[in-house]
Enzyme design. Sequence first.
Site: not given
Length: 383
Positions: A340, A364-366, A269
């Site tokens: 962007g 699998e657990g927060t 870019r």
Amino acid sequence: MGFLEFSPEQIMVRDMARNFARNELIPHSARWDHEEWVDESVLLQMGKLGLMGVLVPEEWGGANLDYISYALAIEEISFGDSSVGGIMSIHNSVGCGPLMQFGTISQKQEWLTELSTGRVIACFCLTEPQAGSEAHNLQTKAVLKDGHWVLNGHKQFVSNGKRAKLAIIFAVTDPELGKKGISAFLVPTASPGFIVNRIENKLGIRGSDTCSISFDDCIIPEGNLLGPRGKGLAIALSNLEGGRIGIAAQALGIARAAFESALKYSKERIQFGVPIIELQTIGNYLADMQTQINAARLLVLKAASMKEAGQVCLSEASQAKLFASEMAEFVCSKAIQIYGGYGYLQDYPVERFYRDARITQIYEGTSEIQRLVIARALKNDNS
């Protein structure tokens, strides 16, 4: 061997998974996300490569590999498609894992070979509408009657719930015993009374089926009890380390995919007459992204190496999952920023990576539960 030194076999597994992901997953990833389903054929291919029974002994048809190979493979598969990475992680860790550890010889003979080939996919039914992180607060009941168990209840957020042919179910068998009154069961999903209510319409990992499941007088043989009666909660918790290592590796793969995509774009870019990677802000973004990815990988490999060595590593697995999952959201967000406005479009993959990354902080657990586990380990550390 230190956890930074890979054996020739581990390198071979990593490279095999990497090549498979680039050739067989990436070309189909956008379609699977749109259709909300991963082709069954790809899971059979993975079974032939040993990726559906990574830790299963050879006598049961598995690849009999180590936890480091397992983490490396999940990272690469998740790099190619995080839905497939999620299916693989759940199937191996909380599908094959409990059977290997607690199954009888006959149960292993019946199921493990089929699981290892990918012909049978497993799901893990613990969470209920009122019982997520509070795993002991189950309402699903199992009653022994005339030589059969009769199950009634409801499970929520069941990964692989539609495609699975084997479900590992946790239900209350002895209500008066509290936590010690929960048992585990092997339930073929073709059993009468096993009902898939719906496939959830999710934000991310849309190719992986997540389901609401009910049991309406679901009848299974008495011999389908997994492990001792009343040890269900212990069986469920015994696979936390491996499960969290797997999801941490999945988050790592998603983040790496986002980073590599953003890096490539930043070199192509042109803005203000130069590739945007030469702009200091973009360069700083990329530097932070790579640093966090590498830091997460070290945590994942440390936890995996401890697990392989037979060491208790619940805190280390929680640290790996906590950091890797939150890192993944950061990296994917920065990848969109580098793109962007184009990053917000489905024409480019980074918006999908961002959506896919978010779940790794929840299942699998927060992240909140991971912090509790880590803090509890610190409190009990007498060193």
